[in-house]
Design a protein around this motif. Structure first.
Motif, PDB file in Angstrom:
ATOM      1  N   GLU A  32     105.523  13.226  62.363  1.00 14.18           N
ATOM      2  CA  GLU A  32     106.592  13.840  63.495  1.00 14.18           C
ATOM      3  C   GLU A  32     105.734  14.438  64.453  1.00 14.18           C
ATOM      4  O   GLU A  32     106.372  13.892  65.634  1.00 14.18           O
ATOM      5  N   ASP A  70     112.598  20.836  68.288  1.00 17.57           N
ATOM      6  CA  ASP A  70     111.291  19.973  68.539  1.00 17.57           C
ATOM      7  C   ASP A  70     110.770  20.045  70.031  1.00 17.57           C
ATOM      8  O   ASP A  70     109.684  20.298  70.526  1.00 17.57           O
ATOM      9  N   GLU A  85     115.127  15.928  69.156  1.00 19.04           N
ATOM     10  CA  GLU A  85     114.888  16.007  67.918  1.00 19.04           C
ATOM     11  C   GLU A  85     113.995  14.627  67.527  1.00 19.04           C
ATOM     12  O   GLU A  85     114.355  13.583  67.589  1.00 19.04           O
ATOM     13  N   LYS A  87     111.730  12.676  64.557  1.00 20.41           N
ATOM     14  CA  LYS A  87     111.656  12.723  63.214  1.00 20.41           C
ATOM     15  C   LYS A  87     110.110  11.722  62.872  1.00 20.41           C
ATOM     16  O   LYS A  87     109.813  10.957  63.816  1.00 20.41           O
ATOM     17  N   ILE A  91     111.515   8.152  58.875  1.00 18.97           N
ATOM     18  CA  ILE A  91     112.947   8.793  58.597  1.00 18.97           C
ATOM     19  C   ILE A  91     114.087   7.962  59.465  1.00 18.97           C
ATOM     20  O   ILE A  91     113.913   7.725  60.687  1.00 18.97           O
ATOM     21  N   VAL A  97     120.649  13.624  61.197  1.00 18.44           N
ATOM     22  CA  VAL A  97     119.846  13.753  62.111  1.00 18.44           C
ATOM     23  C   VAL A  97     120.622  14.149  63.401  1.00 18.44           C
ATOM     24  O   VAL A  97     120.291  15.043  64.335  1.00 18.44           O
ATOM     25  N   ASN A 117     112.645   8.423  66.137  1.00 15.00           N
ATOM     26  CA  ASN A 117     111.682   8.514  65.231  1.00 15.00           C
ATOM     27  C   ASN A 117     110.335   7.609  65.721  1.00 15.00           C
ATOM     28  O   ASN A 117     109.785   7.158  64.797  1.00 15.00           O
TER      29      ASN A 117
END
Length: 141
Positions: A32, A70, A85, A87, A91, A97, A117
């Motif tokens: 992450e 984040d 956000e 990931k 993910i 999410v 992601n």
């Protein structure tokens, strides 16, 4: 760490830690964080987001729970411009999410919401009738 669908940059890694572009300190290199640092680089280097307007892992209260976002980027008036956000690449970016970033946004009230992601990225812009998905990340200006 695996290659991402984000621009490469000159990152520094030592002892399984990566030097954070914003915090200027060594952060444990988990998948992450790998995505977060690449995404920060995209925003700063390619979309002209000022480093001084970033807040990372900002703590907020949501239904009596402490949560951490984040990436938050403020506008020049101190309002939340972008909430991201991140990931790990493994993910899937699914409804869960999206629900997570939407819940955080009930506290932060961002103009733009994004999820990534490192392989896939989605962004929405706040409109009068709600959020509409858009194709490209906005330049800061």
């Amino acid at each position: 760490m695996q290659p991402l669908k984000l621009p490469e940059f000159d990152y520094q890694i030592e002892n399984n830690k990566i030097l954070c572009l914003i915090r200027k300190k060594w952060i444990t290199l988990i998948p992450e964080e790998w995505v977060r640092q690449h995404f920060i680089n995209l925003l700063i280097t390619h979309l002209a987001y000022p480093k001084g307007l970033f807040k990372l892992e900002q703590t907020m209260s949501y239904f009596k729970n402490q949560k951490r976002s984040d990436i938050v980027v403020l506008d020049r008036d101190g309002k939340v411009f972008l909430l991201v956000e991140c990931k790990a690449p493994s993910i899937r970016l699914d409804q869960k999410v999206l629900g997570q970033v939407s819940a955080y946004n009930k506290v932060l009230d961002a103009r733009y919401l994004a999820i990534t992601n490192g392989m896939n990225h989605f962004i929405w812009e706040k409109m009068e009738e709600g959020f509409n998905q858009i194709r490209e990340f906005p330049n800061f200006n």
